[in-house]
Scaffold this active site. Sequence first.
Site, PDB file in Angstrom:
ATOM      1  N   LYS A 147       0.851  -1.198   0.000  1.00 56.02           N
ATOM      2  CA  LYS A 147       0.000   0.000   0.000  1.00 56.02           C
ATOM      3  C   LYS A 147       0.884   1.244   0.000  1.00 56.02           C
ATOM      4  CE  LYS A 147      -4.326   1.669   2.063  1.00 56.02           C
ATOM      5  NZ  LYS A 147      -5.115   1.809   0.842  1.00 56.02           N
ATOM      6  N   GLU A 180      -8.447  -5.087  -9.973  1.00 57.79           N
ATOM      7  CA  GLU A 180      -9.224  -4.438  -8.915  1.00 57.79           C
ATOM      8  C   GLU A 180      -9.619  -3.052  -9.382  1.00 57.79           C
ATOM      9  OE1 GLU A 180      -6.739  -3.627  -5.428  1.00 57.79           O
ATOM     10  OE2 GLU A 180      -5.014  -3.316  -6.734  1.00 57.79           O
ATOM     11  N   LEU A 205      -4.227  -5.029  -4.089  1.00 58.04           N
ATOM     12  CA  LEU A 205      -4.118  -4.738  -2.661  1.00 58.04           C
ATOM     13  C   LEU A 205      -5.116  -5.633  -1.928  1.00 58.04           C
ATOM     14  CD1 LEU A 205      -2.829  -2.732  -0.571  1.00 58.04           C
ATOM     15  CD2 LEU A 205      -5.069  -1.646  -0.573  1.00 58.04           C
TER      16      LEU A 205
HETATM   17  N1  PLP Z   1      -7.509  -1.658  -3.851  1.00 56.69           N
HETATM   18  C1  PLP Z   1      -6.873  -0.476  -3.906  1.00 56.69           C
HETATM   19  C2  PLP Z   1      -5.970  -0.194  -5.064  1.00 56.69           C
HETATM   20  C3  PLP Z   1      -7.058   0.474  -2.897  1.00 56.69           C
HETATM   21  O1  PLP Z   1      -6.410   1.655  -2.957  1.00 56.69           O
HETATM   22  C4  PLP Z   1      -7.941   0.179  -1.834  1.00 56.69           C
HETATM   23  C5  PLP Z   1      -8.164   1.143  -0.766  1.00 56.69           C
HETATM   24  O2  PLP Z   1      -7.605   2.210  -0.726  1.00 56.69           O
HETATM   25  C6  PLP Z   1      -8.585  -1.056  -1.821  1.00 56.69           C
HETATM   26  C7  PLP Z   1      -8.337  -1.969  -2.844  1.00 56.69           C
HETATM   27  C8  PLP Z   1      -9.528  -1.428  -0.710  1.00 56.69           C
HETATM   28  O3  PLP Z   1      -8.812  -1.612   0.479  1.00 56.69           O
HETATM   29  P1  PLP Z   1      -9.501  -1.434   1.896  1.00 56.69           P
HETATM   30  O4  PLP Z   1     -10.668  -2.361   1.926  1.00 56.69           O
HETATM   31  O5  PLP Z   1      -8.448  -1.803   2.859  1.00 56.69           O
HETATM   32  O6  PLP Z   1      -9.927   0.010   1.995  1.00 56.69           O
END
Ligand code: PLP
Length: 284
Positions: A147, A180, A205
Site C-alpha cells: 500500500k 481491482e 491490494l
Molecule cells: N484496492 C486499492 C488499489 C485500494 O487503494 C484500496 C483502498 O484504498 C482497496 C483496494 C480497498 O482496500 P480497503 O478495503 O483496505 O480500503
Amino acid sequence: MSRVAYVDGVYRRHRDAAVHIEDRGYQFADGVYEVIAVRGGKLIDEVLHLVRLRRSLGELRIAGALADAPLKVVMREVVRRNGVVNGIVYLQITRGTAPRDHGFPKAARPILVVTAGCSRPANPKLVEEGISVITIPDIRWQRCDIKTIALVANVLGKQQAREAGAYEAWMVDAEGRVTEGTSTNAWIVTGDNLIVTRAADHSILDGVTRQALIAIIRREGYAFAERPFTVAEAKAAREAFLTSTTSDLLPIVAIDGQPIANGAPGLVSQKLRADYLAHVAEGG
Ligand code: PLP
C-alpha cells in the site's frame, strides 16, 4: 473546531501542517499509507490495518517507524482533537527527509503524518440504485500488494471513471482479467451463485474490507472462490460489487455501460452489505 494534524511528533493546526520539500514521499512516493474507518468513535478493523501497514513497511524496507502501541495513541488523539465520530483516519509513513538520491539515505528516519476527517454515510441512492464501473488497462507496477503512496495510475483511472460518469474504473491485466478498482476490490456473483474475487497475490491490494468480507462469506457458508475473472465473465455475471474502507460494499449494476443481469442491485450483494455493516456496527 479547527482541524489538527499530527506531523512527525507534533500536533499542528491542519492548515499549518507541512513536511520538508526533501521528504522522500514528496520526491519519490517512497512511503506507505493506511485509511481506517471511524464509526461511532471506533477504529474499524484497526488490527488488520496495522498488520497490513507493517507488511507494507517491511516490503519497502522502511525501519524504525513508530510501533503499534504509540501509533494507536496518536490515531486516537487525532480523532479526538478533530471531533471525529464517523469518518476516517489517514496515516502515512515515508522513509524520511534526505538530499535527493534514489538509494536509501543513511541518516533518514521515517516521518509519520496522521490526519482525521468526518464523513457522511454513503449516499442512499448509490446503495439503492447501484453504481457503474468502466474497465481500463491496468498500467501499474508489479507490487500492487504494497500500500504505497505511489498512486498516480490509480489517480488517472479514477479521473477517467469520473469523466465517463462512472463511480469506479476496474483495471484489467494483459490476459483480460480484472485486477481491482482504483481504490476498491472487485467481486462478482456468477450465474450459479459462486462469489468470486481475485486472490490476493502481487497484482492487487488485499483490502481490509475484502478480508473482513471473506470471513463473513465463510461464516455464512456461501460458495466462494478466490480466482481471476475476465471482463466478459463479469458482464455476464448475476451480480457485481466492490468493497473498500470508504465505500463499504456497493452493488454494481453496469460495466462499460452494459447492465449486469436486470440492471438492479443483486440480492447477494445486498445481504453481504448488511452483514458487513453489522460487522462494522460491532466495531469491526
Ligand atoms: N484496492 C486499492 C488499489 C485500494 O487503494 C484500496 C483502498 O484504498 C482497496 C483496494 C480497498 O482496500 P480497503 O478495503 O483496505 O480500503
